[in-house]
Scaffold this motif. Structure first.
Motif, PDB file in Angstrom:
ATOM      1  N   ILE A 151      59.330  21.491  87.384  1.00  0.00           N
ATOM      2  CA  ILE A 151      58.129  20.887  86.796  1.00  0.00           C
ATOM      3  C   ILE A 151      57.516  21.831  85.764  1.00  0.00           C
ATOM      4  CG2 ILE A 151      55.740  20.236  87.290  1.00  0.00           C
ATOM      5  CD1 ILE A 151      56.747  19.062  89.946  1.00  0.00           C
ATOM      6  N   ARG A 152      57.393  23.101  86.099  1.00  0.00           N
ATOM      7  CA  ARG A 152      56.782  24.057  85.182  1.00  0.00           C
ATOM      8  C   ARG A 152      57.641  24.245  83.922  1.00  0.00           C
ATOM      9  NH1 ARG A 152      54.815  28.565  89.695  1.00  0.00           N
ATOM     10  NH2 ARG A 152      53.093  27.301  90.529  1.00  0.00           N
ATOM     11  N   ALA A 153      58.947  24.359  84.141  1.00  0.00           N
ATOM     12  CA  ALA A 153      59.833  24.556  82.989  1.00  0.00           C
ATOM     13  C   ALA A 153      59.824  23.338  82.071  1.00  0.00           C
ATOM     14  CB  ALA A 153      61.256  24.841  83.471  1.00  0.00           C
ATOM     15  N   ALA A 154      59.962  22.143  82.651  1.00  0.00           N
ATOM     16  CA  ALA A 154      60.029  20.931  81.831  1.00  0.00           C
ATOM     17  C   ALA A 154      58.694  20.660  81.142  1.00  0.00           C
ATOM     18  CB  ALA A 154      60.426  19.737  82.705  1.00  0.00           C
ATOM     19  N   SER A 155      57.582  20.970  81.812  1.00  0.00           N
ATOM     20  CA  SER A 155      56.267  20.760  81.196  1.00  0.00           C
ATOM     21  C   SER A 155      56.125  21.601  79.939  1.00  0.00           C
ATOM     22  CB  SER A 155      55.163  21.100  82.201  1.00  0.00           C
ATOM     23  OG  SER A 155      55.233  20.254  83.337  1.00  0.00           O
ATOM     24  N   VAL A 163      49.938  20.608  79.421  1.00  0.00           N
ATOM     25  CA  VAL A 163      50.017  21.999  78.967  1.00  0.00           C
ATOM     26  C   VAL A 163      48.879  22.275  77.994  1.00  0.00           C
ATOM     27  CG1 VAL A 163      51.463  23.737  77.862  1.00  0.00           C
ATOM     28  CG2 VAL A 163      52.519  21.914  79.216  1.00  0.00           C
ATOM     29  N   ALA A 164      48.189  23.367  78.219  1.00  0.00           N
ATOM     30  CA  ALA A 164      47.101  23.781  77.324  1.00  0.00           C
ATOM     31  C   ALA A 164      47.489  25.076  76.629  1.00  0.00           C
ATOM     32  CB  ALA A 164      45.807  23.964  78.114  1.00  0.00           C
ATOM     33  N   ASP A 165      46.973  25.258  75.423  1.00  0.00           N
ATOM     34  CA  ASP A 165      47.211  26.490  74.639  1.00  0.00           C
ATOM     35  C   ASP A 165      48.698  26.827  74.521  1.00  0.00           C
ATOM     36  OD1 ASP A 165      44.497  26.797  74.274  1.00  0.00           O
ATOM     37  OD2 ASP A 165      44.250  28.096  76.025  1.00  0.00           O
ATOM     38  N   PHE A 166      49.485  25.811  74.226  1.00  0.00           N
ATOM     39  CA  PHE A 166      50.935  26.044  74.104  1.00  0.00           C
ATOM     40  C   PHE A 166      51.239  26.851  72.844  1.00  0.00           C
ATOM     41  CE2 PHE A 166      55.098  24.894  72.369  1.00  0.00           C
ATOM     42  CZ  PHE A 166      55.911  25.188  73.448  1.00  0.00           C
ATOM     43  N   GLN A 167      52.102  27.852  72.983  1.00  0.00           N
ATOM     44  CA  GLN A 167      52.488  28.696  71.844  1.00  0.00           C
ATOM     45  C   GLN A 167      53.985  28.959  71.898  1.00  0.00           C
ATOM     46  OE1 GLN A 167      50.246  32.318  71.850  1.00  0.00           O
ATOM     47  NE2 GLN A 167      48.281  31.322  71.428  1.00  0.00           N
ATOM     48  N   ILE A 168      54.620  28.896  70.719  1.00  0.00           N
ATOM     49  CA  ILE A 168      56.023  29.294  70.619  1.00  0.00           C
ATOM     50  C   ILE A 168      56.085  30.777  70.329  1.00  0.00           C
ATOM     51  CG2 ILE A 168      58.117  29.087  69.209  1.00  0.00           C
ATOM     52  CD1 ILE A 168      57.511  26.171  68.800  1.00  0.00           C
ATOM     53  N   ILE A 169      56.875  31.486  71.100  1.00  0.00           N
ATOM     54  CA  ILE A 169      57.100  32.911  70.866  1.00  0.00           C
ATOM     55  C   ILE A 169      58.367  33.010  70.041  1.00  0.00           C
ATOM     56  CG2 ILE A 169      57.432  35.164  71.952  1.00  0.00           C
ATOM     57  CD1 ILE A 169      56.190  33.893  74.501  1.00  0.00           C
ATOM     58  N   GLN A 170      58.224  33.262  68.745  1.00  0.00           N
ATOM     59  CA  GLN A 170      59.316  33.106  67.789  1.00  0.00           C
ATOM     60  C   GLN A 170      60.604  33.804  68.251  1.00  0.00           C
ATOM     61  OE1 GLN A 170      59.190  31.117  65.430  1.00  0.00           O
ATOM     62  NE2 GLN A 170      57.039  30.779  64.978  1.00  0.00           N
ATOM     63  N   GLY A 171      61.663  32.987  68.372  1.00  0.00           N
ATOM     64  CA  GLY A 171      62.974  33.520  68.694  1.00  0.00           C
ATOM     65  C   GLY A 171      63.124  34.008  70.119  1.00  0.00           C
ATOM     66  N   LYS A 172      62.109  33.799  70.953  1.00  0.00           N
ATOM     67  CA  LYS A 172      62.175  34.353  72.313  1.00  0.00           C
ATOM     68  C   LYS A 172      61.909  33.305  73.377  1.00  0.00           C
ATOM     69  CE  LYS A 172      60.460  38.765  70.509  1.00  0.00           C
ATOM     70  NZ  LYS A 172      59.383  39.780  70.571  1.00  0.00           N
ATOM     71  N   GLY A 173      60.920  32.453  73.177  1.00  0.00           N
ATOM     72  CA  GLY A 173      60.574  31.482  74.196  1.00  0.00           C
ATOM     73  C   GLY A 173      59.269  30.792  73.875  1.00  0.00           C
ATOM     74  N   ALA A 174      58.499  30.492  74.912  1.00  0.00           N
ATOM     75  CA  ALA A 174      57.221  29.807  74.723  1.00  0.00           C
ATOM     76  C   ALA A 174      56.320  30.115  75.909  1.00  0.00           C
ATOM     77  CB  ALA A 174      57.441  28.307  74.579  1.00  0.00           C
ATOM     78  N   GLY A 183      52.302  28.747  77.877  1.00  0.00           N
ATOM     79  CA  GLY A 183      51.211  27.782  77.902  1.00  0.00           C
ATOM     80  C   GLY A 183      50.493  27.852  79.232  1.00  0.00           C
ATOM     81  N   ILE A 184      49.374  27.147  79.335  1.00  0.00           N
ATOM     82  CA  ILE A 184      48.563  27.164  80.555  1.00  0.00           C
ATOM     83  C   ILE A 184      48.838  25.895  81.346  1.00  0.00           C
ATOM     84  CG2 ILE A 184      46.214  27.150  81.474  1.00  0.00           C
ATOM     85  CD1 ILE A 184      45.371  28.827  79.088  1.00  0.00           C
ATOM     86  N   ILE A 216      58.182  30.866  79.427  1.00  0.00           N
ATOM     87  CA  ILE A 216      59.585  30.497  79.611  1.00  0.00           C
ATOM     88  C   ILE A 216      60.372  31.114  78.464  1.00  0.00           C
ATOM     89  CG2 ILE A 216      59.326  28.306  78.353  1.00  0.00           C
ATOM     90  CD1 ILE A 216      61.384  27.102  80.323  1.00  0.00           C
ATOM     91  N   GLY A 217      61.540  31.682  78.762  1.00  0.00           N
ATOM     92  CA  GLY A 217      62.296  32.329  77.686  1.00  0.00           C
ATOM     93  C   GLY A 217      63.664  32.801  78.121  1.00  0.00           C
ATOM     94  N   SER A 218      64.274  33.585  77.273  1.00  0.00           N
ATOM     95  CA  SER A 218      65.633  34.064  77.491  1.00  0.00           C
ATOM     96  C   SER A 218      65.657  35.322  78.336  1.00  0.00           C
ATOM     97  CB  SER A 218      66.296  34.351  76.138  1.00  0.00           C
ATOM     98  OG  SER A 218      65.603  35.404  75.487  1.00  0.00           O
TER      99      SER A 218
END
Length: 713
Positions: free
Chosen positions: A435-439, A466-477, A479-480, A488-490
């Motif tokens: 659930i957390r990953a898919a959200s 999801v609140a305050d979602f942000q993409i972490i460039q080239g690494k993951g993402a 959110g609250i 979530i990331g590599s």
């Protein structure tokens, strides 16, 4: 210039002029002839004049794309129009003849249309028009072959047409000219498909590159204007215009068009990127390492051209047979007409008639039809079974295969990642982790993200806002979720956060070695767990490989741009004989070439643009038609329309059956001719009997070839 026969013709004419045929380089794709440096030196005008003698036209090559295609299109249109005219006039002549003579029976007569039955002038006019249209492109080349005393298929057909017309068999003459013109047209169309494949490859490269001028402003220039070492900038979602090394930025780059890797790779400073690949969600600053005409993509285009040109088909059996058949028949007809009256007191009219009978029975109508009718039936049956075969030569080729090379991604596998394992850590459970990953991943368009969301939908779990979602460039993402921040990331991102324990590291390394892509989920305090994904094997692969071996395939090899761990895992599961991983397109071409050297007849099965050069280099290229790239499908000789690998064993069996029927038809045609030639010598063959025998043989081979239409699973 569309086929190997024309290349041979040009070599014969131009070889003495340049001193050595090795100086002549032929590009059938672009109808281009290049003369390598050497002696003697030949002027362009002399070369053009020599080409003109063969019945073809030439002009000095112009590298500009404008105008070059116009000549090709004009030639194709002209050939198509003339072929249609030949068929229409021939049919019109037959109908006119039957109408004026009171029916087909009266028109045909009891002993032929030309000798004892007059052919009305209106019908003759239509027949002649059809003959001229059919032999328009053939006649100059036939005359050149006669002049050089080197008989070929053109001369064989031209003599057959002239011989039939000489004795008044006008319908026979127009039929032969139409059939041969049609075969040449189909051959030209097949080469046109290959040319469009090159255009599809070239479309991968962007036409603009973004650089920064002295004032610090971004401007767009052509890739050719970017110098080695100069920086260019790639925005999220854009295609990368040139090969280079990343100087700044992180992003997941989709390299499938070039390397065939099943998932985008995270790229950062000092990593290499290729022209034609697709940037992910990060901005990149890249230093150019190769000029536009020397990129990996440019080499792919060049490899396709060279591989296709270098494997131009050898002369067909009928063409080789014609070298002996034509002069022997001509000599026999002349001897039958002259020797008996001169030396044995025979009647000139009688023996002239017998020589005409010999020319009629020598007409290759049944022989010409014997192979095409079988091929057309085989192609139709294959299409009904979801296999698109692009020509007769490719219909016969599977029967001779000894080894098959296969791409992994999209060929042996489904071509998209799916969730394999959900591994919660601590007190977390699988559903909570999913659930957390898919959200979080609902906000991303990454292939791994889509696979996780799809897995959640299949399990019908309720996702969280999801609140305050942000993409972490080239690494993951990040959110609250439910008032708490999660990321979530590599595996690399986990290491950068300093949250990895030795136990987790060991687990992740083991799964990556097994060919899994790993996505890690955590919060600021600990790692919650991870999800592994993989490109799964097609369900039918194992049985297909067993069936291939049972048809006589000795060796199956997997070629892939993916990493060794993934490749070995898939190969072990499928039962592949040999594996080669982390390959670039030129590596695949080299390996396929080695297989061809070892086994002689080798097929390559693939689906991506990166597979196109290897498909072209193989003895037989087979593309996955449903999900494959346009370039791979156009470059390949055969396409599996439903991406159904079980059709490979069926195709080989079908090809062997087709080859058997072709041999039967050729044998039957030649046997009938041999029998009537003997009867002609002893005086028991009439003109009408010869025509009836030729027509009977044609109907027989047609009926035999149509049996292939019943060849189903």
């Amino acid at each position: 210039m569309d086929c190997a026969e024309e290349v041979t013709l040009l070599k014969r004419e131009l070889g003495p002029l340049v001193g050595d045929t090795d100086r002549l380089q032929f590009d059938i794709f672009n109808r281009k002839l290049t003369i390598r440096q050497g002696t003697p030196t030949v002027s362009p005008d002399a070369m053009i004049a020599a080409v003109t003698k063969t019945g073809m036209n030439a002009e000095t090559w112009n590298d500009e794309p404008t105008g070059a295609g116009d000549g090709h299109d004009h030639a194709s249109r002209s050939r198509t129009i003339l072929t249609v005219f030949s068929g229409v006039f021939g049919l019109g002549g037959l109908l006119t003849h039957a109408w004026l003579e009171g029916g087909f029976t009266n028109a045909l007569g009891s002993e032929g249309m030309g000798l004892n039955t007059s052919v009305p002038l209106p019908a003759i006019a239509l027949y002649v028009a059809g003959i001229i249209a059919g032999v328009w492109y053939v006649a100059p080349r036939a005359l050149h072959s006669a002049k050089r005393m080197m008989p070929d298929m053109n001369l064989l057909m031209f003599i057959a047409v002239c011989g039939a017309a000489l004795i008044g068999e006008w319908f026979e003459a127009v039929t032969v000219s139409f059939l041969f013109s049609l075969s040449l047209l189909l051959e030209s169309w097949s080469v046109g498909r290959a040319r469009r494949a090159i255009a599809a490859l070239m479309d991968l490269a962007p036409v603009q590159a973004r650089v920064r001028n002295e004032q610090g402003n971004d401007i767009e220039v052509t890739p050719n204007e970017v110098a080695i070492g100069q920086l260019f900038y790639v925005r999220p979602g854009e295609k990368i215009p040139l090969d280079g090394t990343i100087q700044a930025g992180f992003s997941a780059v989709n390299q499938a068009p070039i390397t065939g890797e099943s998932a985008p790779l995270t790229k950062g400073p000092d990593d290499q990127v290729f022209a034609g690949t697709i940037n992910g969600d990060g901005s990149l600053e890249v230093a150019c390492t190769k000029p536009a005409n020397d990129t990996t993509l440019a080499h792919i285009i060049q490899l396709v051209e060279e591989a296709q040109s270098n494997r131009a088909p050898s002369e067909q059996w009928v063409e080789k047979f014609a070298r002996y058949y034509t002069p022997i028949v001509m000599l026999m007809a002349a001897l039958v007409m002259i020797v008996p009256p001169l030396f044995f007191g025979g009647e000139w009219s009688d023996w002239f008639y017998r020589s005409l009978v010999l020319l009629v029975i020598a007409c290759p109508c049944a022989l010409v039809i014997s192979t095409p009718v079988s091929i057309v039936s085989a192609l139709t049956s294959a299409a009904r079974n979801g296999v698109l075969v692009k020509g007769g030569v490719f219909m016969e080729a599977p029967a001779h295969l000894k080894a098959i090379a296969m791409d992994k991604t999209g060929t042996l596998t489904e071509g998209k990642p799916t969730v394999v394992d959900i591994v919660p850590l601590g007190e977390h459970d699988e559903e909570e982790l999913l659930i957390r990953a898919a959200s979080l991943e609902t906000q991303s368009d990454h292939p791994l993200a889509r696979a996780i969301v799809e897995a959640a939908n299949e399990r019908n779990v309720q996702l969280m806002p999801v609140a305050d979602f942000q993409i972490i460039q080239g690494k993951g993402a990040q959110g609250i979720l439910n008032h708490r921040q999660y990321w979530i990331g590599s595996h690399r991102y986990l290491e950068e956060r300093d949250q990895e324990t030795p136990e987790v590291h060991e687990q992740l390394e083991a799964m990556q070695q097994a060919g899994r892509s790993v996505v890690v989920i955590g919060n600021d305090n600990h790692v919650c767990g991870f999800i592994t994904l993989a490109d799964t094997l097609r369900p039918s692969v194992k049985q297909t490989l067993k069936d291939l071996h049972s048809t006589g395939i000795e060796h199956v090899v997997m070629l892939t741009g993916d990493n060794h761990g993934t490749a070995e895992a898939i190969a072990s599961e499928a039962g592949i004989d040999e594996v080669h991983a982390e390959l670039l397109p030129e590596d695949k071409v080299d390996l396929v070439g080695k297989l061809v050297d070892k086994y002689g007849h080798v097929a390559m099965v693939g689906d991506g643009v990166n597979d196109a050069p290897a498909l072209a280099r193989a003895s037989l290229g087979i593309a996955m038609g449903a999900a494959g790239s346009d370039a791979a499908i156009e470059t390949a000789d055969i396409a599996l329309l439903a991406d159904n690998l079980t059709k490979l064993p069926w195709l080989i069996k079908h090809s062997k059956k087709t080859l058997g029927i072709i041999h039967q038809n050729i044998g039957c045609s030649l046997a009938v001719k041999a029998i009537f030639m003997i009867l002609t010598f002893v005086g028991f063959a009439s003109l009408w009997a010869a025509i009836a025998a030729d027509m009977g043989a044609s109907l027989l081979v047609i009926a035999n070839g149509l049996r292939l239409l019943r060849d189903h699973d």
